[in-house]
Design a protein around this motif. Sequence first.
Motif, PDB file in Angstrom:
ATOM      1  N   LEU A  70       0.824  -1.193   0.000  1.00 43.23           N
ATOM      2  CA  LEU A  70       0.000   0.000   0.000  1.00 43.23           C
ATOM      3  C   LEU A  70       0.865   1.252   0.000  1.00 43.23           C
ATOM      4  O   LEU A  70       1.959   1.279   0.548  1.00 43.23           O
ATOM      5  CB  LEU A  70      -0.940  -0.004   1.203  1.00 43.23           C
ATOM      6  N   ARG A 111      -5.124   5.296   2.603  1.00 43.04           N
ATOM      7  CA  ARG A 111      -3.905   5.339   1.796  1.00 43.04           C
ATOM      8  C   ARG A 111      -4.237   5.400   0.314  1.00 43.04           C
ATOM      9  O   ARG A 111      -5.334   5.034  -0.108  1.00 43.04           O
ATOM     10  CB  ARG A 111      -3.044   4.105   2.082  1.00 43.04           C
ATOM     11  N   GLU A 113      -6.143   2.274  -2.208  1.00 39.61           N
ATOM     12  CA  GLU A 113      -6.852   1.282  -1.392  1.00 39.61           C
ATOM     13  C   GLU A 113      -8.306   1.680  -1.219  1.00 39.61           C
ATOM     14  O   GLU A 113      -8.683   2.851  -1.341  1.00 39.61           O
ATOM     15  CB  GLU A 113      -6.213   1.129  -0.009  1.00 39.61           C
ATOM     16  N   HIS A 133     -10.827   1.523   1.823  1.00 38.66           N
ATOM     17  CA  HIS A 133     -10.903   1.316   3.273  1.00 38.66           C
ATOM     18  C   HIS A 133     -12.372   1.415   3.663  1.00 38.66           C
ATOM     19  O   HIS A 133     -13.002   2.459   3.505  1.00 38.66           O
ATOM     20  CB  HIS A 133     -10.087   2.382   4.004  1.00 38.66           C
ATOM     21  N   LYS A 146     -12.746  -0.441  -7.748  1.00 37.17           N
ATOM     22  CA  LYS A 146     -11.456  -1.102  -8.020  1.00 37.17           C
ATOM     23  C   LYS A 146     -10.652  -0.313  -9.045  1.00 37.17           C
ATOM     24  O   LYS A 146      -9.419  -0.214  -8.940  1.00 37.17           O
ATOM     25  CB  LYS A 146     -11.699  -2.526  -8.505  1.00 37.17           C
ATOM     26  N   LYS A 168      -8.982   2.553  -7.381  1.00 35.36           N
ATOM     27  CA  LYS A 168      -7.777   2.074  -6.685  1.00 35.36           C
ATOM     28  C   LYS A 168      -6.571   2.056  -7.617  1.00 35.36           C
ATOM     29  O   LYS A 168      -5.480   2.488  -7.257  1.00 35.36           O
ATOM     30  CB  LYS A 168      -7.997   0.656  -6.156  1.00 35.36           C
ATOM     31  N   GLY A 217      -7.706   7.077  -3.004  1.00 34.84           N
ATOM     32  CA  GLY A 217      -8.093   6.428  -1.761  1.00 34.84           C
ATOM     33  C   GLY A 217      -9.601   6.484  -1.631  1.00 34.84           C
ATOM     34  O   GLY A 217     -10.187   7.569  -1.688  1.00 34.84           O
ATOM     35  N   ASP A 219      -9.786  -3.304   1.014  1.00 31.53           N
ATOM     36  CA  ASP A 219      -8.470  -3.781   1.442  1.00 31.53           C
ATOM     37  C   ASP A 219      -8.374  -3.791   2.965  1.00 31.53           C
ATOM     38  O   ASP A 219      -7.829  -4.724   3.555  1.00 31.53           O
ATOM     39  CB  ASP A 219      -7.374  -2.872   0.875  1.00 31.53           C
ATOM     40  N   ARG A 220      -8.885  -2.724   3.566  1.00 37.16           N
ATOM     41  CA  ARG A 220      -8.881  -2.630   5.030  1.00 37.16           C
ATOM     42  C   ARG A 220     -10.277  -2.273   5.518  1.00 37.16           C
ATOM     43  O   ARG A 220     -11.101  -1.762   4.777  1.00 37.16           O
ATOM     44  CB  ARG A 220      -7.873  -1.582   5.503  1.00 37.16           C
ATOM     45  N   ALA A 254      -6.617  -5.347   8.121  1.00 40.60           N
ATOM     46  CA  ALA A 254      -6.818  -5.875   6.777  1.00 40.60           C
ATOM     47  C   ALA A 254      -8.079  -6.732   6.735  1.00 40.60           C
ATOM     48  O   ALA A 254      -8.326  -7.538   7.640  1.00 40.60           O
ATOM     49  CB  ALA A 254      -5.604  -6.687   6.354  1.00 40.60           C
TER      50      ALA A 254
END
Length: 505
Positions: A4, A32, A35, A37, A186, A189, A194, A210-211, A225
Amino acid sequence: MRKLSKVLLKVQGVTKRFDDVIANDNVSFEIRAGEVHSLLGENGAGKTTLMNILYGLYTPDAGRIEIKGEEVAIDSPATAIAYGVGMVQQHFALVPSFNVAENVLLGTKDWFRRKESRVLQRVEEIARRLDLRIDIESPVWQLAVGQQQLVEILKLLYRDVDVIILDEPTSTLSPSETDRLLQIMKSMKSQEKGVVFVTHKLDEVKRVADRVTVLRRGRVVLSGAVSRYDIHELAEAMVGGYEPEKRLVDESWVSQKEVLKVVNLDVPSDMGGIKVQDLNLCIRAGEVVGLAGVEGNGQKELVEALMGLRPFLKGKIVLSDREFERVTPKLLRGMGVAYIPEDRFNVGLVKDMSVMENMVLNVYKKPPLCKKLFFNRRVALENARRLVKEYDIKLASLQQPVKLLSGGNAQKVIVAREFQTLPRLLIAVNPTQGLDVRSAKQVHDLIAKQARNGTAILLVSTDLQEIQILSHRVHVVYNGKLSFPLKPDEHERISKLMVGIGWGA
């Protein structure tokens, strides 16, 4: 797994209070580059409050926000966008009569060059890069909900934001529109954006994030994660463990007399299609039936249909042995139906009217308040004084506008007004949302007292603990369908059904 990238946005120790209610309690969170989140939590967990802070709609009471390592103060959406933070809210901010390109350019320096081919080509290029498949010359009013949402995303990308907050983005989308949006996330990303994905849908989190960070009652209870957790662990984090409290209702209160029966009810959504499908429900005198569920699963549409505020497409409502294929609020009021809406100030009260005036909205045409077509103000004041004392409502004057009351006292004005008619049926929606502990307990006790006096009660709430202490029987609402009846202490089964686990069994 791909490493990341740098931290685009970081929140440290953010706290936000609304009177006595702590919406965010020492929350830390980061996003980040490259990603997705996911921010998970039940309604009222503090997700939207935190996102509104990041977008400059609220100011935190404590804590700090960093953008790319630099502490900043975000005091408006314009400031947030200038720092590269944008948000697509649940209610879109589009001009229906404008086309897609005009909505994208509105508010930018390119608005005055909106006819130039160079400007339009840039809009088209951004749309093409993410495979949005949208005609930039189409009027927005002609677009489906999913396409309108893509216009909102396009607006942010045109402003070159780095962090894109999506607040419950799939709540009004069809399955195919949802699949497409997740694919677009996606794609964002891959362009090192972010994406903050605010949701309560666990399967979508597992598919795209991802997280994940889980909020419960304003606090972070899990963060890491997505691959580290299965759906059951995320569900448990969202709703919490079962902490038994003393139940406020007793089985001996329930009679065999059916007060409300709903038969094969279909209710439309705001966007077309069916939101509630083939729903059946029965409530007896003295019984509290709890409808548990995460917001957006059809509860709003069902309640509006039961209260005559939304037509239903199919089915019937049986109220005290009378069958109806169409109901109106006036008819229901006349049959002894009381209503505690979720939005107390905009739906339950007339904000600019006085406390006394709000307390007689459901009885002002009846004696002794009305005699020979004249309203008896003296009797109305005496009635209001009695209710204020009986329900322990704190206020400066009966003549003050009700909008000046605290949330708890405003809610007790609604409760007092609705209960003064000794209703046969009460429909209560999130009756303690936003209230402090003391006010919430008072409202709970008043609802239980009404059930003990023989009122049939439909309690619709996103607060599972509230459902469990007040209900004789519980159903879960998910995607417009009603589960089989459950006992209030079946915490694990209820919590799993609320997040979509176990519906195929």
